[in-house]
Every structure is written in structure tokens, then in C-alpha cells.
Design an enzyme around this catalytic site. Structure first.
Site, PDB file in Angstrom:
ATOM      1  N   ASP A 157      -8.765  -1.924  -2.523  1.00 11.97           N
ATOM      2  CA  ASP A 157      -9.058  -0.537  -2.186  1.00 11.97           C
ATOM      3  C   ASP A 157      -9.518   0.114  -3.498  1.00 11.97           C
ATOM      4  O   ASP A 157      -9.113  -0.308  -4.569  1.00 11.97           O
ATOM      5  CB  ASP A 157      -7.794   0.139  -1.651  1.00 11.97           C
ATOM      6  CG  ASP A 157      -8.025   1.598  -1.342  1.00 11.97           C
ATOM      7  OD1 ASP A 157      -9.027   1.895  -0.674  1.00 11.97           O
ATOM      8  OD2 ASP A 157      -7.217   2.433  -1.779  1.00 11.97           O
ATOM      9  N   ASP A 185      -2.854   1.032  -2.505  1.00 13.76           N
ATOM     10  CA  ASP A 185      -1.754   1.891  -2.940  1.00 13.76           C
ATOM     11  C   ASP A 185      -0.895   2.324  -1.767  1.00 13.76           C
ATOM     12  O   ASP A 185       0.102   3.024  -1.937  1.00 13.76           O
ATOM     13  CB  ASP A 185      -2.268   3.115  -3.694  1.00 13.76           C
ATOM     14  CG  ASP A 185      -3.230   3.955  -2.847  1.00 13.76           C
ATOM     15  OD1 ASP A 185      -3.377   3.660  -1.648  1.00 13.76           O
ATOM     16  OD2 ASP A 185      -3.817   4.904  -3.400  1.00 13.76           O
ATOM     17  N   CYS A 239      24.250 -30.311   5.524  1.00 18.53           N
ATOM     18  CA  CYS A 239      25.166 -29.201   5.814  1.00 18.53           C
ATOM     19  C   CYS A 239      24.388 -27.945   6.202  1.00 18.53           C
ATOM     20  O   CYS A 239      24.691 -27.290   7.211  1.00 18.53           O
ATOM     21  CB  CYS A 239      26.035 -28.890   4.598  1.00 18.53           C
ATOM     22  SG  CYS A 239      27.091 -30.233   4.053  1.00 18.53           S
ATOM     23  N   ASP A 268      -4.214   3.042   3.510  1.00 20.27           N
ATOM     24  CA  ASP A 268      -4.691   1.703   3.877  1.00 20.27           C
ATOM     25  C   ASP A 268      -3.580   0.842   4.472  1.00 20.27           C
ATOM     26  O   ASP A 268      -3.655  -0.382   4.440  1.00 20.27           O
ATOM     27  CB  ASP A 268      -5.311   0.997   2.658  1.00 20.27           C
ATOM     28  CG  ASP A 268      -4.482   1.177   1.390  1.00 20.27           C
ATOM     29  OD1 ASP A 268      -3.261   1.402   1.515  1.00 20.27           O
ATOM     30  OD2 ASP A 268      -5.061   1.109   0.300  1.00 20.27           O
TER      31      ASP A 268
END
Length: 805
Positions: free
Chosen positions: A421, A616, A14, A620
Site C-alpha cells: 500500500d 498500515d 505422547c 486496506d
């Protein structure tokens, strides 16, 4: 992306049919149909009306997804309907079995008018079987409807199998013979339907458990709130609150919407969002969020975000959307599901013909074909992937890990290299001034802060914060410039002031070897030195340090034990970055990298393996987008703004190993489910067709086939539910601490229940055993906590704490 509810789907065939129908529309770029949640997500320019019409032409119904509770409500409703169907079916099936087999196999008595009256027995069997078929009429309606639209599904197989046995028995009954009862298969027809309904009920209940994570999240949202209307406090439904309304939150109540405090103060438990067990003091001007709890005090707040716009609603949406998306690993099953039913019908026909040609009676040959139809299970194929994704997403959410899509959940487990980072990720991102060296310039901090005040960089903020703490009045600047990744410059009294890294500052003044050595000594202590020049000469160096997260070393250690390569990426100097790296165990470091260069580093690392980038999101973003999997830390309150693939709402990087571990376990579970689904059908269908009968006389009756089919999907869903018990923190041991609280004032079971409820709402409480007779509450804690936390909760409820031991 738009989401729709789809009605009428019963198996993988289905969902494959709906997906194919919508994908063929002009303007549809992607379409994912989730059998488990009966939902569909579509991306493209096709209109809602076109999409809904395409679903209807495929033989199903659809509507725009408008209620976040739809998934859980639908499953609960399905369970109730199936239970009623099953009870009714079992009742009439038992009567049928008594009439058809009871007197023959076990000697059960029959009424005198039926003894020896084979036609009467046959007619009663027909009536009872027909009643069971009517009760389970949905199989026939959906099954034959799908067949007429050339999209046969699982219900088609069940309907064909049951109908074949019933029609054959009806013909035998009409023709009549001396041994008529031996050729009737009415009980098989009814038994098939009943056993399939048993399987459907078990499957529905198991599906309901896969939604437990969503249900638990939804329960945290209060249903009502205290709102100020015409100067009076009034209790209203949560859906009636609008932006700008003034709400009252008292001790022990959950905050109903995202709001800002305009009066009062209190201690708020934000563990539902951030995982932080310590209460957060809130006063005028502070923000409060949906599902957090006011543990003490009184808050008068102004609603800022309501309904689907609240932070908590968006977290629920992320979990729901991830569960509704598809993982690449399930594509093979999807392709097979699309052609599975027609192939099975073909095998059933061939099997019946082969047995007839080999000399078997038509009734015997028909049973082989019916067994093939009934044993086949496209549902297990269709559920193999989505149930594991649903449970896995829920387990992640309970641990503060939000996977945005099923593909992300799959890819995370393939990670080879984890790139961190530094600022704001390995460290807290809240640097402070730790050391200053001025060169005959006492006003170093004043000039430095004046030029840095317009920058939002964490290092700049730290310098300005230090100046404010010393009540320094800043100077006016002109011609301010930000030199990304290097520093800042401006004019003060017409003279140039510049601050930044060594490579940048040499364009503004001369730096001696001795001065560089002083800066290097700062770097060796994991501090970041910032040079400042004024009017062509160096006026000083300010060292800024960012505290390393307590869990950074643990996270790195866990990742290394998992055999992963760990890298740190930073714009800081090599000396400073190396000092930080050595403290936490990272020795592969890319330092002095500008924001626009981070993307290139990630691109090069991808040539060596699958890369997970953890940052964060401040400077970045390009690197996060380039990585195979991106992870962002979040306070839990800014979840809506994160564009990363995975968000850690507890803001702790030791959740990174758990993120990867959970992904690996989910993919392993999906592979187990797919293996079971494939192997079940590969072995079951030939056995039902009777391939072992000539040599080993081993056969599968339609009733046994129905039982096996019923259990196949149940096994797949149950296997997925094992993920709820998966250990995703393999190197952590959860310690439970016991505390006994002596309480005065509990007079009845209601008091007991109230205290128990309040205590178990605390995130650090694993279990609370409360007795009003003994006046005690025995707590089992996941982690230690200040006794004042428990005193505050209990005494705010009107009771008195005598002692805590």
C-alpha cells in the site's frame, strides 16, 4: 483460543495421543499440542473440564495455562531434576561396570570374598542395576502406564528394552551355570537408562536455549515498582499494581506498566518496543509503556494497563503463541508419530523371533530386539518442527518481526508477489500541504479545512493542520458526507462545498483542461492534488505530499534481488503513484483503486502466485485479509490492535525482505530436521535388528543403540539452534563503531559493573568494556549515536564524563 499446560508427555507419540483425544471431543474445532513447550491450544465450544478430562483419560495431566513464565520455569526445573538423576545413575553405573567388566577386561582387582564367586558377583550386579532402574523409575512408570492405556510412547520403548535385559539376566542368575557371567546383561540394562538420561539432559538444555528469546523479553519487565500508597512512596511487586495506581519512575528505571504521565518529564528509551535508538521526551499527558527505560528526568504516572494487558505482555504472548502453534509442514511427522511406537515394538518382536528361528541363542536374539527398541527415536520426529518454529519466532522477535502463528512463519517464505500500500507504508503516512492554487478565492484554505475537518483521512488531516498553523478559524458546516475513496462534501451557509479527486469533483463543478494540467504537474512531483468546489465553481487546488520512507528504496531493491515481484496499490492518481514508484523502483502500479477494489486486485494477483500484502491497516483491511500473508507496520505501542499475520514493530519496511528470508531459513531447517529424523530411524532400526550381520558382521549393541538414540534428538535441537546465527539481512552489513569515554567518579568494581550495565542497556551499544582503575569505558557500537546519549546515562548515575573520543 484457549491454552493449557500438559504434563507427562515425553515424545511425539505422547503429543499425538493427546491431540487425538482432545480433537475427538464434540465441540472441538482445532487442537494443537506442542511437545517442546508441553502446551496445548484448543479452539471450540467444549468446556475446560471436558478438555482436561480427555487429556487425563489419555494418560496425561493438564491444567489451564495461567503463567507466562511457565514454559521457561518448567524447562529449568527439568534440567535440574535430570542432572541429579544423571549424576546418581553414573555413580552406580561405574560401580556396576567395575564389577562386571573391570576385572575381566582390564584386570582391576576385586575384594577377596568376590574373587571366583560368580553368584555373589551376579547378585551385586543385579542390585546395582536395580538401583539405577529405581533412580530412572520415571521411564518405567510413564512407559508402562502408556502401554496399559494402549498409547505406548518413547518411555515404553526404553522401559521394555531395559526390562527385557534385566529380566533375562535375572532368570539366568536364578537358573545358574558355570559361565553365568557371560550371559548377564545387567550393565546393558543400566547403561541404556543412563545414556538415555544423558540424551534427555542434552535435549532439555538445548530446549532451554530455544526459549532464550522469550527469557530475554521477560527479563526486560521489572519485578518491582515505586507506587504512591497513602501519600508515601512504597516499593511493591509488579503483580500488586492495579489500574489507576500512581507510580514513580526515576532515571535509570524501567517503566513497570503501561501508564500516562501526570507529572514531571523525562527522556525515555523505547528501543525495547520500537527499535528506535533516540530517546523520546515525555511530559504530562504522554503515554509510557512497560519495559521502556527512563534515561533522565522524573515521571509520575497513572497506571492504565497492567499485567497481561500491557503492550509488552501482549508481544510476549504473540511470540509464545506462535511457538506453541503448528506448521503444516510438520503434519507428516505427526501422523507417523501416532503409529511409530507400536510399529517399532512389532519390529523388535519379529527381529527377536527371526534370530531365534535362524539358530541364535535366546540371549543373542533378545539383544537384537532390545537394540531395536532402544535405537528408535520418535522424539526427533516430534521435535523437528517445533524447535525450529520456536527459535525462528525468537529470532524474528529480536529483530522486531512478530509472526502470529507457525503457519504464517511457513507461508511467508513461499511469497512470490509483495504488494505495498502506498500511503503510510511506502510513505510515512504524515502528508503535508506543499502547494495551493486558488481561483479568485483567497479563503480557499478556510473553506477546504472546514469541510475536511471531520474526516480522519491523512490528506484531510494535513489540510486541517495547515489551517491551524496559520490560525485560520474554521466555518460551521451542515450535512457533512464522506464519499469513501473519492472525497467529502458539506454545506456552508446553505451552499455546497466539496473536495476530492477529479472523477468525484466533476459532479459539483466544471474543470477546464488548463486546470487539469496544473493538477497533473503536481502529480508529476509525487504530490496528490485535491480539487475544491464551492457553489458550483472550482475555487482552487491544494497539493498534499507524503514523504517517502528512507528505507523504501532499499526494501524494494532487496525484494527484487530475491527474485520477487513487487507491486504498489494505491487510491492516488496514476501520475502521482507513478512518480512515487519511480523514486523507489516499483514499476507495476495499480492506481486509483478504491478501498473496496483493493481486495479484488489481491484476489486476481493470487492467481499468479502467493501474495504478501503490506499495509498500515487503516483502509486496506479487506486486502490484508484476502492476501496469503498480511503484514502490518506498527509503532510497537499499538501491537495489540493489529490483526495482520505479521507485525513489524520497528515500523520499517526494510524488515520485509528479512521477514521472508527468515521464513525460508526456518522451513529449510525444518526439512533438515525431518530428513535427519526419518533417515536416522530408517537406517538405525534395520542395523539394530542385525540385517548386516550375515554379510558384513556389523551389529549395534543395546548400549551403542542407547547412545545413538540419545544423540538423535540432541542433533535435531542443535541444528535448530543454528537459526540464532542466521543472516536475515543478507544485503546489509552491520558496522561497529568504537568510542572511548573518560569517566570520573568510579571508585570500585561495583561502580564499574553499574556503568557497564547502564551502557549495555542502550540499543546501539554492542559491548561495553569498563575499567574503574583506568576510569574509561570502551564502547563497541552497532550504529553511531549522539554523545549526549552516553553523557546523560553516565551522569544520571552519579558519575562525570570528562571526554568522549
Amino acid at each position: 483460543m484457549r491454552k493449557f499446560n500438559v504434563y507427562g508427555m515425553n515424545c511425539a507419540a505422547c503429543s499425538a495421543r493427546v491431540e487425538k483425544a482432545v480433537s475427538s471431543l464434540e465441540g472441538v474445532e482445532t487442537c494443537f499440542v506442542n511437545l517442546l513447550t508441553a502446551s496445548m491450544t484448543v479452539d471450540g465450544t467444549a468446556s475446560d473440564e471436558q478438555i482436561i478430562n480427555a487429556v487425563k483419560k489419555a494418560g496425561y495431566n493438564a491444567e489451564i495455562y495461567g503463567n507466562k513464565n511457565t514454559d521457561t520455569k518448567k524447562v529449568d526445573a527439568d534440567i535440574k531434576k535430570l542432572f541429579v538423576r544423571l549424576i546418581s545413575s553414573v555413580f552406580f553405573l561405574l560401580l556396576l561396570m567395575y564389577i562386571s567388566m573391570g576385572h575381566v577386561m582390564w584386570g582391576f582387582p576385586l575384594p577377596d570374598f568376590l574373587s571366583g564367586n560368580v553368584m555373589a558377583l551376579g547378585v551385586i550386579e543385579l542390585i546395582l542395576a536395580a538401583i539405577v532402574m529405581v533412580i530412572n523409575g520415571r521411564f518405567f512408570i510413564n512407559g508402562f502406564k502408556g502401554a496399559l492405556k494402549l498409547s505406548p510412547n518413547m518411555d515404553t520403548l526404553v522401559a521394555l528394552g531395559s526390562s527385557a535385559a534385566f529380566i533375562y539376566s535375572l532368570v539366568v542368575l536364578i537358573i545358574g551355570s558355570e559361565h553365568i557371567l557371560h550371559d548377564l546383561y545387567f550393565e546393558s540394562s543400566a547403561m541404556i537408562l543412563t545414556l538415555i538420561t544423558v540424551g534427555k539432559l542434552l535435549e532439555a538444555k538445548s530446549k532451554g536455549k530455544t526459549l532464550d528469546a522469550l527469557k530475554s523479553l521477560m527479563k526486560l519487565t521489572p519485578k518491582t515498582a515505586n507506587v504512591i500508597v497513602d501519600g508515601k512512596e512504597k516499593v511493591v511487586g509488579i503483580e500488586e499494581i492495579g489500574v489507576g495506581d500512581v507510580i514513580i519512575v526515576k532515571a535509570g528505571e524501567r517503566v513497570p506498566v503501561d501508564a500516562i504521565v501526570i507529572e514531571g518529564n523525562g527522556a525515555v528509551d523505547e528501543s525495547a518496543l520500537t527499535g528506535e535508538s533516540n530517546f523520546v521526551d515525555k511530559t504530562e499527558g504522554d503515554s509510557v509503556y512497560t519495559a521502556t527505560v527512563c534515561r533522565s528526568g522524573f515521571l509520575k504516572c497513572k497506571a492504565e494497563r497492567v499485567g497481561e494487558d500491557t503492550t509488552f505482555a501482549k508481544i510476549i504472548k504473540i511470540v509464545s503463541d506462535a511457538s506453541a502453534s503448528k506448521a503444516p509442514i510438520g503434519r507428516i511427522a505427526d501422523k507417523i508419530s501416532g503409529v511409530f511406537v507400536p510399529i517399532v515394538i512389532g519390529i523388535a518382536l519379529i527381529s527377536t523371533l527371526v534370530w531365534i528361528i535362524s539358530g541364535a541363542t535366546f540371549g543373542y536374539a533378545l539383544l537384537r530386539g532390545v537394540s531395536v527398541l532402544v535405537i528408535s527415536c520418535p522424539c526427533s520426529l516430534g521435535l523437528a518442527t517445533p524447535v525450529a518454529i520456536m527459535v525462528g519466532s525468537g529470532v524474528g522477535a529480536k529483530n522486531g518481526i512478530l509472526y502470529k502463528t507457525a503457519e504464517v512463519l511457513e507461508n511467508a517464505g513461499k511469497t512470490d508477489i509483495v504488494v505495498f500500500d502506498k500511503t503510510g507504508t511506502v510513505t510515512y503516512g504524515l502528508p503535508e500541504v506543499t502547494e495551493t492554487v486558488d481561483y479568485d478565492f483567497p479563503e480557499l484554505l478556510k473553506f477546504a479545512a472546514s469541510v475536511e475537518v471531520k474526516s480522519e483521512h491523512p490528506l484531510s488531516v494535513a489540510i486541517v493542520k495547515k489551517a491551524m498553523a496559520e490560525n485560520i478559524t474554521l466555518l460551521d458546516t451542515e450535512n457533512y458526507k464522506t464519499h469513501i475513496g473519492n472525497g467529502v462534501s458539506a454545506l456552508i451557509d446553505g451552499k455546497t462545498v466539496a473536495g476530492g479527486k477529479l472523477e468525484f469533483i466533476t459532479d459539483y463543478c466544471q474543470i477546464s483542461e488548463e486546470q487539469i494540467k496544473i493538477a497533473d504537474s503536481m502529480s508529476l512531483k509525487a504530490q496528490t492534488p485535491i480539487y475544491f468546489c464551492y457553489d458550483g465553481r472550482l475555487i482552487g487546488i491544494i497539493a498534499v505530499a507524503d514523504k517517502i520512507r528512507e528505507e523504501s528504496s532499499l526494501a524494494v531493491n532487496l525484494l527484487l534481488k530475491m527474485g520477487l515481484r513487487v507491486v504498489m496499490l494505491t487510491g492516488d492518481s496514476t501520475v502521482s503513484a507513478t512518480a512515487v514508484g519511480e523514486k523507489i523502483g516499483i514499476y507495476e502500479i495499480y492506481a486509483g483503486v478504491y478501498p473496496d477494489q483493493k481486495e479484488e486486485v489481491i484476489r486476481n494477483l493470487k492467481k499468479e502466485g502467493k501474495v504478501m500484502m503490506v499495509g498500515d491497516g487503516i483502509n486496506d483491511a479487506p486486502a490484508l485479509i484476502t492476501a496469503d500473508t498480511s503484514v502490518a507496520l506498527s509503532s510497537g505501542t499499538d501491537i495489540a490492535g493489529d490483526s495482520a499475520d505479521i507485525v513489524l514493530i520497528h515500523n520499517k519496511i526494510d524488515d520485509i525482505p528479512a521477514t521472508i528470508t527468515l521464513s525460508k531459513k526456518v522451513i529449510k531447517n525444518i526439512k533438515e530436521n525431518l530428513f535427519w529424523a526419518f533417515i536416522y530411524n530408517i537406517i538405525g532400526i534395520p542395523l539394530a535388528a542385525g540385517v548386516l550381520i550375515p554379510h558384513f558382521n556389523v551389529s549395534i549393541s543395546p548400549m551403542l543403540a542407547a547412545l545413538m538414540m540419545s544423540l538423535s534428538s540432541f542433533c535435531v535441537v542443535t541444528n535448530a539452534l543454528r537459526l540464532n546465527f542466521a543472516k536475515i539481512y543478507p544485503f546489509k552489513k552491520e558496522k561497529k563503531i568504537m568510542k572511548t569515554i573518560k569517566i570520573e567518579g568510579m571508585m570500585c568494581p561495583h561502580c564499574e559493573a553499574r556503568v557497564k550495565e547502564l551502557l549495555e542497556q542502550l540499543s546501539m551499544v554492542y559491548k561495553a568494556e569498563v575499567s574503574h582503575k583506568e576510569g574509561t569505558a570502551v564502547l563497541t557500537l552497532k550504529e553511531n549515536a549522539d554523545n549526549e546519549v552516553f553523557v546523560s546515562v553516565i551522569e544520571n548515575a552519579g558519575y562525570k564524563v570528562i571526554s568522549i573520543i
